[in-house]
Structures are given as C-alpha cells and as structure tokens.
Write a protein that holds these residues in place. Structure first.
Motif, PDB file in Angstrom:
ATOM      1  N   LEU A  23      36.219  46.131  40.294  1.00 51.06           N
ATOM      2  CA  LEU A  23      36.897  45.803  39.043  1.00 51.06           C
ATOM      3  C   LEU A  23      38.282  45.178  39.196  1.00 51.06           C
ATOM      4  CD1 LEU A  23      35.595  48.675  36.783  1.00 51.06           C
ATOM      5  CD2 LEU A  23      34.652  46.395  37.198  1.00 51.06           C
ATOM      6  N   PRO A  24      39.106  45.550  40.169  1.00 50.22           N
ATOM      7  CA  PRO A  24      40.381  44.831  40.314  1.00 50.22           C
ATOM      8  C   PRO A  24      40.181  43.336  40.580  1.00 50.22           C
ATOM      9  CG  PRO A  24      40.487  46.919  41.473  1.00 50.22           C
ATOM     10  CD  PRO A  24      39.054  46.733  41.047  1.00 50.22           C
ATOM     11  N   ASP A  25      39.215  42.995  41.425  1.00 49.18           N
ATOM     12  CA  ASP A  25      38.940  41.578  41.701  1.00 49.18           C
ATOM     13  C   ASP A  25      38.336  40.888  40.490  1.00 49.18           C
ATOM     14  OD1 ASP A  25      39.911  41.531  44.328  1.00 49.18           O
ATOM     15  OD2 ASP A  25      37.996  42.200  45.143  1.00 49.18           O
ATOM     16  N   ILE A  29      40.019  37.604  38.558  1.00 48.25           N
ATOM     17  CA  ILE A  29      39.343  36.343  38.266  1.00 48.25           C
ATOM     18  C   ILE A  29      39.321  36.097  36.763  1.00 48.25           C
ATOM     19  CG2 ILE A  29      37.137  35.112  38.368  1.00 48.25           C
ATOM     20  CD1 ILE A  29      36.635  36.576  41.049  1.00 48.25           C
ATOM     21  N   HIS A  30      39.033  37.131  35.991  1.00 46.17           N
ATOM     22  CA  HIS A  30      39.018  36.993  34.530  1.00 46.17           C
ATOM     23  C   HIS A  30      40.379  36.507  34.038  1.00 46.17           C
ATOM     24  CE1 HIS A  30      38.594  38.109  30.266  1.00 46.17           C
ATOM     25  NE2 HIS A  30      37.289  37.983  30.487  1.00 46.17           N
ATOM     26  N   GLY A  31      41.447  37.028  34.631  1.00 45.08           N
ATOM     27  CA  GLY A  31      42.797  36.628  34.241  1.00 45.08           C
ATOM     28  C   GLY A  31      43.113  35.180  34.544  1.00 45.08           C
ATOM     29  N   VAL A  32      42.527  34.656  35.599  1.00 39.69           N
ATOM     30  CA  VAL A  32      42.712  33.238  35.929  1.00 39.69           C
ATOM     31  C   VAL A  32      41.977  32.359  34.922  1.00 39.69           C
ATOM     32  CG1 VAL A  32      42.129  31.460  37.649  1.00 39.69           C
ATOM     33  CG2 VAL A  32      43.083  33.651  38.390  1.00 39.69           C
ATOM     34  N   LEU A  33      40.834  32.822  34.445  1.00 38.79           N
ATOM     35  CA  LEU A  33      39.961  32.000  33.611  1.00 38.79           C
ATOM     36  C   LEU A  33      40.171  32.152  32.117  1.00 38.79           C
ATOM     37  CD1 LEU A  33      36.647  32.643  35.572  1.00 38.79           C
ATOM     38  CD2 LEU A  33      38.109  30.612  35.694  1.00 38.79           C
ATOM     39  N   PHE A  34      40.590  33.322  31.665  1.00 39.22           N
ATOM     40  CA  PHE A  34      40.608  33.602  30.228  1.00 39.22           C
ATOM     41  C   PHE A  34      41.941  34.171  29.773  1.00 39.22           C
ATOM     42  CE2 PHE A  34      36.212  34.299  31.713  1.00 39.22           C
ATOM     43  CZ  PHE A  34      35.557  33.319  30.978  1.00 39.22           C
ATOM     44  N   LYS A  35      42.330  33.794  28.581  1.00 38.22           N
ATOM     45  CA  LYS A  35      43.485  34.376  27.904  1.00 38.22           C
ATOM     46  C   LYS A  35      43.035  34.796  26.515  1.00 38.22           C
ATOM     47  CE  LYS A  35      46.113  33.245  31.337  1.00 38.22           C
ATOM     48  NZ  LYS A  35      45.750  33.978  32.495  1.00 38.22           N
ATOM     49  N   PRO A  36      43.215  36.028  26.102  1.00 36.85           N
ATOM     50  CA  PRO A  36      43.806  37.108  26.881  1.00 36.85           C
ATOM     51  C   PRO A  36      42.822  37.623  27.938  1.00 36.85           C
ATOM     52  CG  PRO A  36      43.099  37.946  24.755  1.00 36.85           C
ATOM     53  CD  PRO A  36      42.841  36.462  24.744  1.00 36.85           C
ATOM     54  N   ALA A  37      43.388  38.048  29.034  1.00 34.84           N
ATOM     55  CA  ALA A  37      42.586  38.574  30.137  1.00 34.84           C
ATOM     56  C   ALA A  37      42.226  40.032  29.883  1.00 34.84           C
ATOM     57  CB  ALA A  37      43.372  38.459  31.439  1.00 34.84           C
ATOM     58  N   TRP A  38      41.101  40.458  30.419  1.00 41.72           N
ATOM     59  CA  TRP A  38      40.695  41.852  30.360  1.00 41.72           C
ATOM     60  C   TRP A  38      41.216  42.553  31.599  1.00 41.72           C
ATOM     61  CZ3 TRP A  38      34.768  41.574  28.949  1.00 41.72           C
ATOM     62  CH2 TRP A  38      34.613  40.922  27.725  1.00 41.72           C
ATOM     63  N   SER A  39      41.678  43.758  31.427  1.00 45.16           N
ATOM     64  CA  SER A  39      42.187  44.554  32.552  1.00 45.16           C
ATOM     65  C   SER A  39      41.029  45.223  33.288  1.00 45.16           C
ATOM     66  CB  SER A  39      43.141  45.630  32.027  1.00 45.16           C
ATOM     67  OG  SER A  39      42.412  46.568  31.244  1.00 45.16           O
ATOM     68  N   ALA A  40      41.328  45.734  34.470  1.00 39.10           N
ATOM     69  CA  ALA A  40      40.324  46.487  35.224  1.00 39.10           C
ATOM     70  C   ALA A  40      39.872  47.700  34.424  1.00 39.10           C
ATOM     71  CB  ALA A  40      40.879  46.900  36.585  1.00 39.10           C
ATOM     72  N   SER A  41      40.781  48.337  33.690  1.00 41.36           N
ATOM     73  CA  SER A  41      40.385  49.507  32.894  1.00 41.36           C
ATOM     74  C   SER A  41      39.485  49.107  31.721  1.00 41.36           C
ATOM     75  CB  SER A  41      41.605  50.286  32.417  1.00 41.36           C
ATOM     76  OG  SER A  41      42.403  49.510  31.563  1.00 41.36           O
ATOM     77  N   ALA A  42      39.690  47.924  31.159  1.00 43.92           N
ATOM     78  CA  ALA A  42      38.801  47.450  30.091  1.00 43.92           C
ATOM     79  C   ALA A  42      37.397  47.215  30.655  1.00 43.92           C
ATOM     80  CB  ALA A  42      39.346  46.174  29.468  1.00 43.92           C
ATOM     81  N   PHE A  55      27.099  42.092  37.714  1.00 41.75           N
ATOM     82  CA  PHE A  55      26.873  41.630  39.070  1.00 41.75           C
ATOM     83  C   PHE A  55      28.104  40.892  39.556  1.00 41.75           C
ATOM     84  CE2 PHE A  55      22.692  42.025  37.217  1.00 41.75           C
ATOM     85  CZ  PHE A  55      21.997  42.687  38.212  1.00 41.75           C
ATOM     86  N   VAL A  56      28.307  40.917  40.859  1.00 39.84           N
ATOM     87  CA  VAL A  56      29.406  40.175  41.475  1.00 39.84           C
ATOM     88  C   VAL A  56      28.853  39.351  42.624  1.00 39.84           C
ATOM     89  CG1 VAL A  56      31.189  41.870  40.861  1.00 39.84           C
ATOM     90  CG2 VAL A  56      30.006  42.067  43.066  1.00 39.84           C
ATOM     91  N   ALA A  57      29.547  38.256  42.907  1.00 40.84           N
ATOM     92  CA  ALA A  57      29.237  37.422  44.073  1.00 40.84           C
ATOM     93  C   ALA A  57      30.340  37.673  45.086  1.00 40.84           C
ATOM     94  CB  ALA A  57      29.193  35.951  43.677  1.00 40.84           C
ATOM     95  N   ARG A  58      29.956  38.162  46.264  1.00 41.47           N
ATOM     96  CA  ARG A  58      30.921  38.442  47.329  1.00 41.47           C
ATOM     97  C   ARG A  58      30.607  37.573  48.527  1.00 41.47           C
ATOM     98  NH1 ARG A  58      34.866  42.001  46.293  1.00 41.47           N
ATOM     99  NH2 ARG A  58      35.210  42.197  48.507  1.00 41.47           N
ATOM    100  N   GLN A  59      31.657  37.004  49.086  1.00 42.69           N
ATOM    101  CA  GLN A  59      31.500  36.135  50.247  1.00 42.69           C
ATOM    102  C   GLN A  59      31.063  36.969  51.446  1.00 42.69           C
ATOM    103  OE1 GLN A  59      34.895  33.662  50.958  1.00 42.69           O
ATOM    104  NE2 GLN A  59      34.003  32.702  52.753  1.00 42.69           N
ATOM    105  N   ASN A  60      30.057  36.476  52.176  1.00 38.22           N
ATOM    106  CA  ASN A  60      29.530  37.243  53.296  1.00 38.22           C
ATOM    107  C   ASN A  60      29.864  36.638  54.652  1.00 38.22           C
ATOM    108  OD1 ASN A  60      27.784  35.090  53.736  1.00 38.22           O
ATOM    109  ND2 ASN A  60      26.043  36.112  52.776  1.00 38.22           N
ATOM    110  N   ASN A  61      30.536  35.494  54.682  1.00 40.29           N
ATOM    111  CA  ASN A  61      30.831  34.874  55.974  1.00 40.29           C
ATOM    112  C   ASN A  61      32.326  34.633  56.140  1.00 40.29           C
ATOM    113  OD1 ASN A  61      31.072  32.768  54.112  1.00 40.29           O
ATOM    114  ND2 ASN A  61      30.247  31.231  55.509  1.00 40.29           N
ATOM    115  N   SER A  62      33.115  35.537  55.593  1.00 36.97           N
ATOM    116  CA  SER A  62      34.565  35.418  55.688  1.00 36.97           C
ATOM    117  C   SER A  62      35.077  36.307  56.815  1.00 36.97           C
ATOM    118  CB  SER A  62      35.213  35.841  54.360  1.00 36.97           C
ATOM    119  OG  SER A  62      36.604  35.929  54.490  1.00 36.97           O
ATOM    120  N   SER A  63      35.930  35.758  57.642  1.00 35.62           N
ATOM    121  CA  SER A  63      36.486  36.561  58.731  1.00 35.62           C
ATOM    122  C   SER A  63      37.543  37.536  58.234  1.00 35.62           C
ATOM    123  CB  SER A  63      37.085  35.653  59.805  1.00 35.62           C
ATOM    124  OG  SER A  63      38.130  34.881  59.242  1.00 35.62           O
TER     125      SER A  63
END
Length: 166
Positions: A23-25, A29-42, A55-63
């Motif tokens: 949820l923090p991530d 991302i929501h804050g970058v894309l939308f105003k007003p942004a939703w908080s992690a607690s929301a 669902f989330v998309a997480r990078q699997n080939n990042s060092s």
C-alpha cells in the motif's frame, strides 16, 4: 549476455495479489497520477472490505529490489464489478502493465461471479480510453464535470462510464 545488454534490459513484471505491504507504493503511484491522491490508509480501508481486491505489478529483474510498476483495485458485488482505481507508474508506461493488471481484475471479477464490469475514465485520458476499448469496454454513460479543474484547465472534466460484459 553483454554488459551493455544488462543495462538496456527492459524491466520485467509479475502480477501479484495486492496486500497491505504494497500500500505505501500503491499510494505513491496514485499520488503521482491523481489529484486528490488516496493515502495508504484509504487504500487499506478499501482493501479490508470483503468485496474489494487488488493486484500489483512488481518488477522481477531489478538488482535493487522489486519496484512497483502499477496497481488495480476492484470491487465485486451483486453480479457486478467495478474498477475503483488503476494506475501505472509513468516510468513504466507503454510496457503492457495496464493491460496485464486489467486482465487480472477481469479474471478476478469472473471468479467472483460478476457478469459485468464498470469503470469511469476521464474523457481526456486518451491512452486509458484506447486500452479499455481494446479490452472490450463500451461507453454506456457520461458524467459531465466529474473531475475537478486542473491548474492547466479551468473547466471541470467529464468522465465516460464504460461497461464490459463478462
């Protein structure tokens, strides 16, 4: 693999069920894309409801760990599903994450017994509208002046209401 290929390698992502740890991530991302942004607690309040999943998309080939690439949050009830919010980190735009996240959401809605899925999208969001059309959504309504005016545009934006028969 050549050293140059390593540095030019496109990020690869896996789709996972959203949990509280994400949820923090998701909120970032929501804050970058939308105003007003939703908080992690929301997001937590929504995700705590039995009818809501994500669902989330997480990078699997990042060092440097697994970076968050995007998310989708849905609600299913009474034979219908709705997309509450969906977003892809702008750094990973045009990588197919929106498509994959929406496919996961549609699959979950079908699993939950939904027969239709709805969403609202800003009429000015050309990329999202194109994605939703490719997925089979069609316009069934409109909300005039749904979005608050932005600093660049003094008039409130409209939203299209889209439907997908599952």
């Amino acid at each position: 693999m050549a050293l140059i290929d390593y540095f030019l390698r496109r990020p690869e992502f896996d789709i996972f069920q959203m949990t509280g740890d994400h949820l923090p991530d998701v909120a970032r991302i929501h804050g970058v894309l939308f105003k007003p942004a939703w908080s992690a607690s929301a997001f937590y309040s929504l995700l705590s409801q039995d009818s809501v999943s994500g669902f989330v998309a997480r990078q699997n080939n990042s060092s440097g760990g697994s970076a968050m690439g995007g998310f989708v949050l849905t609600r299913s009830a009474g034979g219908e599903a709705e997309i509450l919010t969906v977003g892809v980190d702008p750094r990973y735009g045009r990588a197919g994450l929106g498509w994959r996240l929406m496919q996961a959401a549609v699959g979950r809605a079908r699993q939950d017994g939904a027969e239709t899925m709805f969403l609202e999208v800003d009429q000015a969001n050309v990329a999202a509208l194109a994605l939703y059309r490719r997925l089979g959504f069609r316009k069934v309504g409109e909300r005039k002046a749904y979005y608050k005016p932005s600093a660049q545009d003094a008039s409130p934006g409209g939203a299209d209401i889209l439907r997908l028969d599952l």
